[in-house]
Design a protein around this motif. Structure first.
Motif: not given
Length: 228
Positions: A191, A203-204, A206, A187, A178-180
């Motif tokens: 989550r 996972d993340e 930035d 996000p 995912l893109c914060v």
């Protein structure tokens, strides 16, 4: 030790294979191969048509990692299932469930509520109608302008109205990134949704939604780490 893989990179709605070109270059610099097909346009095209195009582009390559960005998550599992991929990665991907129509995904996934809640926190940036605010806010200006120039009529209304055809998620090791800073898909949405629908923890990174253009080297590093 990570060996050489072929990354099959599937673009999202309105995009083309070009959106992956910087990531593909970075993966090749690491010794991998990359395939970046343009998914078909036109109202006769459906999800199966998209998967057919990707499978054809992959050809007889082996050691495959299938990656789907955004709407590409509706196509990526179909491809991974058909070609016996070694890994499947969704990047800010719209995770489908069996029988779900892409056009219904927003309601079923809780997307609209998540956007409304995030927009209230960030002053209306999330879900903003201006693509430079919602999609390209962290993309270099020249790349953002080129991306907008290259926008394509994909997916079709036919594809959006078609139930996702798999009876279950493919038996392929799956990761989610995912893109914060994502202002398209907050996000917080992923989550919650990733554990619910995939049974894994995302996972993340930035970055905003168009991470392949804003953080291509960092994204390639993550994909390299996902290779078997």
């Amino acid at each position: 030790m990570i060996g050489m893989s072929t990354f099959v990179l599937i673009h999202g709605a309105g995009d083309s294979g070009w959106s992956w070109h910087l990531v593909a270059d970075a993966l090749r610099a690491r010794g991998h191969d990359a395939v970046t097909p343009d998914l078909p346009e036109g109202e006769g095209a459906d999800l199966t048509t998209y998967a057919d195009a990707v499978v054809e582009a992959a050809g007889d390559r082996r050691d495959l990692v299938v990656v789907g960005h955004s709407f590409g998550a509706f196509t990526a599992p179909l491809v991974a299932d058909r070609i016996g991929a070694d890994a499947l990665v969704l990047v800010a991907g719209m995770i489908p469930v069996p029988g779900e129509r892409p056009g219904d995904w927003g309601g079923g996934a809780g997307y609209r509520d998540a956007v409304r809640e995030q927009a209230a926190r960030d002053g209306g940036r999330t879900g903003n109608d201006d693509p430079d605010v919602c999609f390209y806010h962290d993309v270099p200006r020249d790349l953002a302008e080129e991306a907008k120039r290259r926008e394509r009529a994909h997916p079709s209304e036919t594809a959006a109205a078609e139930p996702w055809p798999l009876a279950a998620w493919p038996a392929v090791p799956t990761r989610f990134l995912l893109c914060v800073q994502d202002r398209c898909f907050p996000p917080g949405l992923f989550r919650r949704l990733v554990p619910e629908r995939l049974g894994i923890t995302p996972d993340e990174i930035d970055a905003g939604h168009c991470v392949a253009l804003s953080r291509p080297v960092e994204l390639a590093d993550r994909l390299h780490g996902y290779a078997p």
